[in-house]
Design a protein around this motif. Structure first.
Motif, PDB file in Angstrom:
ATOM      1  N   ARG A 289       0.713  13.340  64.489  1.00 57.03           N
ATOM      2  CA  ARG A 289      -0.191  13.734  63.402  1.00 57.03           C
ATOM      3  C   ARG A 289      -1.377  14.545  63.932  1.00 57.03           C
ATOM      4  NH1 ARG A 289       0.535  11.422  58.419  1.00 57.03           N
ATOM      5  NH2 ARG A 289       2.188   9.834  58.279  1.00 57.03           N
ATOM      6  N   LYS A 290      -1.870  14.195  65.107  1.00 59.56           N
ATOM      7  CA  LYS A 290      -2.983  14.939  65.695  1.00 59.56           C
ATOM      8  C   LYS A 290      -2.553  16.377  66.004  1.00 59.56           C
ATOM      9  CE  LYS A 290      -6.274  14.827  69.561  1.00 59.56           C
ATOM     10  NZ  LYS A 290      -6.773  14.048  70.725  1.00 59.56           N
ATOM     11  N   ALA A 291      -1.345  16.545  66.564  1.00 62.59           N
ATOM     12  CA  ALA A 291      -0.850  17.892  66.860  1.00 62.59           C
ATOM     13  C   ALA A 291      -0.630  18.674  65.575  1.00 62.59           C
ATOM     14  CB  ALA A 291       0.442  17.807  67.666  1.00 62.59           C
ATOM     15  N   LEU A 292      -0.086  18.011  64.570  1.00 65.14           N
ATOM     16  CA  LEU A 292       0.170  18.682  63.293  1.00 65.14           C
ATOM     17  C   LEU A 292      -1.131  19.171  62.661  1.00 65.14           C
ATOM     18  CD1 LEU A 292       2.501  19.446  61.412  1.00 65.14           C
ATOM     19  CD2 LEU A 292       2.197  17.240  60.269  1.00 65.14           C
ATOM     20  N   ALA A 293      -2.213  18.420  62.861  1.00 62.77           N
ATOM     21  CA  ALA A 293      -3.506  18.823  62.308  1.00 62.77           C
ATOM     22  C   ALA A 293      -4.047  20.088  62.964  1.00 62.77           C
ATOM     23  CB  ALA A 293      -4.507  17.676  62.468  1.00 62.77           C
ATOM     24  N   MET A 294      -3.537  20.438  64.147  1.00 61.42           N
ATOM     25  CA  MET A 294      -3.970  21.654  64.837  1.00 61.42           C
ATOM     26  C   MET A 294      -3.241  22.899  64.347  1.00 61.42           C
ATOM     27  SD  MET A 294      -4.270  20.386  68.792  1.00 61.42           S
ATOM     28  CE  MET A 294      -5.439  19.133  69.296  1.00 61.42           C
ATOM     29  N   VAL A 295      -2.148  22.706  63.592  1.00 58.26           N
ATOM     30  CA  VAL A 295      -1.425  23.853  63.036  1.00 58.26           C
ATOM     31  C   VAL A 295      -2.295  24.451  61.929  1.00 58.26           C
ATOM     32  CG1 VAL A 295       0.666  24.612  61.861  1.00 58.26           C
ATOM     33  CG2 VAL A 295       0.794  22.815  63.612  1.00 58.26           C
ATOM     34  N   PRO A 296      -2.621  25.754  61.997  1.00 55.57           N
ATOM     35  CA  PRO A 296      -3.627  26.335  61.096  1.00 55.57           C
ATOM     36  C   PRO A 296      -3.096  26.728  59.720  1.00 55.57           C
ATOM     37  CG  PRO A 296      -2.916  27.980  62.674  1.00 55.57           C
ATOM     38  CD  PRO A 296      -2.206  26.705  63.054  1.00 55.57           C
ATOM     39  N   PHE A 297      -1.988  26.152  59.314  1.00 44.10           N
ATOM     40  CA  PHE A 297      -1.449  26.442  57.987  1.00 44.10           C
ATOM     41  C   PHE A 297      -0.525  25.289  57.592  1.00 44.10           C
ATOM     42  CE2 PHE A 297       1.142  28.534  61.235  1.00 44.10           C
ATOM     43  CZ  PHE A 297       2.394  27.993  60.996  1.00 44.10           C
ATOM     44  N   ALA A 298      -0.175  25.249  56.335  1.00 44.42           N
ATOM     45  CA  ALA A 298       0.765  24.234  55.853  1.00 44.42           C
ATOM     46  C   ALA A 298       2.179  24.770  56.036  1.00 44.42           C
ATOM     47  CB  ALA A 298       0.498  23.918  54.385  1.00 44.42           C
ATOM     48  N   PRO A 299       2.933  24.234  56.990  1.00 41.23           N
ATOM     49  CA  PRO A 299       4.268  24.782  57.257  1.00 41.23           C
ATOM     50  C   PRO A 299       5.238  24.531  56.110  1.00 41.23           C
ATOM     51  CG  PRO A 299       3.942  22.775  58.520  1.00 41.23           C
ATOM     52  CD  PRO A 299       2.620  23.093  57.878  1.00 41.23           C
ATOM     53  N   GLU A 300       6.077  25.526  55.872  1.00 41.22           N
ATOM     54  CA  GLU A 300       7.120  25.381  54.855  1.00 41.22           C
ATOM     55  C   GLU A 300       8.483  25.120  55.482  1.00 41.22           C
ATOM     56  OE1 GLU A 300       7.078  28.824  52.381  1.00 41.22           O
ATOM     57  OE2 GLU A 300       5.012  28.512  51.678  1.00 41.22           O
ATOM     58  N   ARG A 301       8.676  25.584  56.731  1.00 40.31           N
ATOM     59  CA  ARG A 301       9.971  25.415  57.405  1.00 40.31           C
ATOM     60  C   ARG A 301       9.715  24.975  58.845  1.00 40.31           C
ATOM     61  NH1 ARG A 301      12.853  29.383  58.468  1.00 40.31           N
ATOM     62  NH2 ARG A 301      14.929  28.609  57.915  1.00 40.31           N
ATOM     63  N   ILE A 302      10.302  23.848  59.246  1.00 44.48           N
ATOM     64  CA  ILE A 302      10.126  23.299  60.593  1.00 44.48           C
ATOM     65  C   ILE A 302      11.494  23.114  61.245  1.00 44.48           C
ATOM     66  CG2 ILE A 302       9.303  21.342  61.973  1.00 44.48           C
ATOM     67  CD1 ILE A 302       7.249  20.773  59.802  1.00 44.48           C
ATOM     68  N   LEU A 303      11.627  23.614  62.465  1.00 46.23           N
ATOM     69  CA  LEU A 303      12.801  23.355  63.294  1.00 46.23           C
ATOM     70  C   LEU A 303      12.399  22.329  64.337  1.00 46.23           C
ATOM     71  CD1 LEU A 303      15.654  23.902  64.471  1.00 46.23           C
ATOM     72  CD2 LEU A 303      14.610  25.749  65.826  1.00 46.23           C
ATOM     73  N   GLU A 304      13.040  21.167  64.292  1.00 44.14           N
ATOM     74  CA  GLU A 304      12.767  20.150  65.304  1.00 44.14           C
ATOM     75  C   GLU A 304      13.897  20.169  66.329  1.00 44.14           C
ATOM     76  OE1 GLU A 304      11.704  15.413  65.880  1.00 44.14           O
ATOM     77  OE2 GLU A 304      12.572  16.090  63.987  1.00 44.14           O
ATOM     78  N   ILE A 305      13.519  20.324  67.589  1.00 46.22           N
ATOM     79  CA  ILE A 305      14.484  20.438  68.682  1.00 46.22           C
ATOM     80  C   ILE A 305      14.436  19.160  69.515  1.00 46.22           C
ATOM     81  CG2 ILE A 305      15.133  21.733  70.748  1.00 46.22           C
ATOM     82  CD1 ILE A 305      13.805  24.189  69.498  1.00 46.22           C
ATOM     83  N   GLY A 306      15.583  18.509  69.660  1.00 48.30           N
ATOM     84  CA  GLY A 306      15.637  17.261  70.412  1.00 48.30           C
ATOM     85  C   GLY A 306      15.026  16.123  69.624  1.00 48.30           C
ATOM     86  N   CYS A 307      15.507  15.936  68.412  1.00 47.56           N
ATOM     87  CA  CYS A 307      14.905  14.947  67.507  1.00 47.56           C
ATOM     88  C   CYS A 307      15.242  13.515  67.877  1.00 47.56           C
ATOM     89  CB  CYS A 307      15.333  15.223  66.066  1.00 47.56           C
ATOM     90  SG  CYS A 307      17.124  15.053  65.777  1.00 47.56           S
TER      91      CYS A 307
END
Length: 389
Positions: free
Chosen positions: A174-192
């Motif tokens: 959540r801390k890392a996500l808060a550093m993303v400067p926009f609200a993402p619409e599409r996320i690719l998770e690698i090695g989930c």
């Protein structure tokens, strides 16, 4: 007395060889009135002694020096050192051939090749019949193509019941996500894995998420979780090799890779995944790093074999900038992230110890757990948030 042909036959050499020895002064026959050379038993014994010296690796010149004077101990010492080096080299060659034939472990060899030529190593494994996915597993996990199937079966038996397949915490995600400067619409998770970060990303965003891994058992667990939480309209789970990700029809807003980039190496991940992002898109990944410039030798040696790409934060930041990213932020995930992964793993290893006794999987995991206990403050995971300009 011996004629030259008789002498040659008695010592197992050719007539031409004895004539050559005469030319070098190693042998001195007596020429009779009829022109034939004859040799004494002393000559025969000299040849026999010379053959014994040659068996020690001495040259003809060195044999002559030993026969006609005192032994040159310095020369013999040098010759012994050369011979021992040759024996060591041939022993390594013999051991490698035996290992390639499945007669012994290839672990050390795979580790060495992975350090010096990782891409070619995996390509070579694929020529031996491994898929890209399995070649990666041989390279970074089982490290022995001859015992790979058995190793992976035991390894997955350990991990099948674990919820965390790498150091991480929901708070760090959540801390890392808060550093993303926009609200993402599409996320690719690698090695989930089984979904360590997937559901957190779904809860914290409204994005469509493609969660990828190559371990079908982990993906099945994530699929069950997605169905239980009724997230099937937002999370797609797919078996995909991180080393062969296709270019998307629409570039990704965010690529998320917690604890997985090391599988192909952080430098390669930074390079290969950048084209998959849209301009302004963000790559979030975590990586194990040294927190000291002078780690203890035993820990340095262990992690050099298990995680040869491990380095320090400034080095990874340098890789990111050279790959064309802007650094939005980074932070130490702390001891809690390590504990979240290693404490359940330690309990699982203790539970299964008797069943896995004598297996390399058990030895490897116990060695890693020992390193975990010894490296507090010396090693931890760092989260990086990078933006493609």
């Amino acid at each position: 007395m011996y004629q030259i042909s008789e002498l040659a036959e008695s010592v197992g050499l050719s007539r031409a060889t004895l004539l050559y020895y005469e030319k070098l002064g190693l042998l001195k026959g007596k020429r009779q009135a009829n022109g034939y050379r004859v040799y004494s038993d002393a000559d025969r014994q000299r040849l026999r002694l010379m053959q014994q010296l040659q068996a020690g690796g001495l040259s003809l010149k060195e044999c002559q020096a030993c026969l006609d004077g005192k032994l040159d101990r310095d020369m013999l010492g040098q010759r012994l050192a050369v011979l021992e080096a040759e024996i060591a080299k041939k022993t390594r060659s013999r051991d490698l051939l035996a290992a390639l034939l499945g007669q012994s472990s290839l672990k050390d060899w795979h580790e060495k090749v992975e350090r010096v030529a990782p891409d070619l190593h995996r390509a070579w494994l694929m020529t031996q019949g491994f898929s890209s996915k399995e070649a990666a597993r041989v390279a970074w996990l089982s490290k022995d193509m001859n015992e790979h199937d058995d190793y992976m079966a035991r390894f997955m038996e350990v991990f099948s019941e674990l919820d965390w397949w790498g150091p991480a915490t929901e708070a760090a995600s959540r801390k890392a996500l808060a550093m993303v400067p926009f609200a993402p619409e599409r996320i690719l998770e690698i090695g989930c894995g089984p979904g360590m970060a997937t559901t957190t990303l779904a809860e914290a965003t409204a994005a469509q998420i493609l969660a990828t891994d190559t371990e079908e058992g982990a993906l099945d667990r994530l699929r069950n979780e997605v169905n239980t939480r009724d997230l099937g309209d937002r999370i797609e789970v797919r078996n995909m090799d991180m080393a062969q990700l296709p270019m998307p029809d629409v570039p990704w807003d965010v690529i998320w890779a917690e604890g997985s980039a090391y599988i192909i190496g952080a430098e390669r991940a930074l390079r290969d995944w950048r084209p998959l992002l849209r301009p302004g898109g963000v790559l979030v990944f975590s990586e194990m790093v040294w927190r000291t410039e002078t780690p203890p030798e035993n820990l340095r040696a262990f992690w050099a074999s298990e995680f040869p790409g491990m380095t320090r934060v400034p080095d990874l930041l340098g890789h990111a900038k050279r790959a064309g990213y802007r650094v939005l932020g980074h932070f130490d995930m702390g001891r809690e992230a390590m504990d979240t992964y290693y404490r359940p793993l330690e309990a699982r290893v203790a539970e299964m110890g008797s069943r896995l006794d004598g297996s390399r999987v058990l030895d490897d995991l116990r060695a890693e757990l020992a390193a975990y206990h010894a490296c507090d403050g010396l090693v931890s995971f760092e989260m990086f948030v990078l933006q493609k300009p």
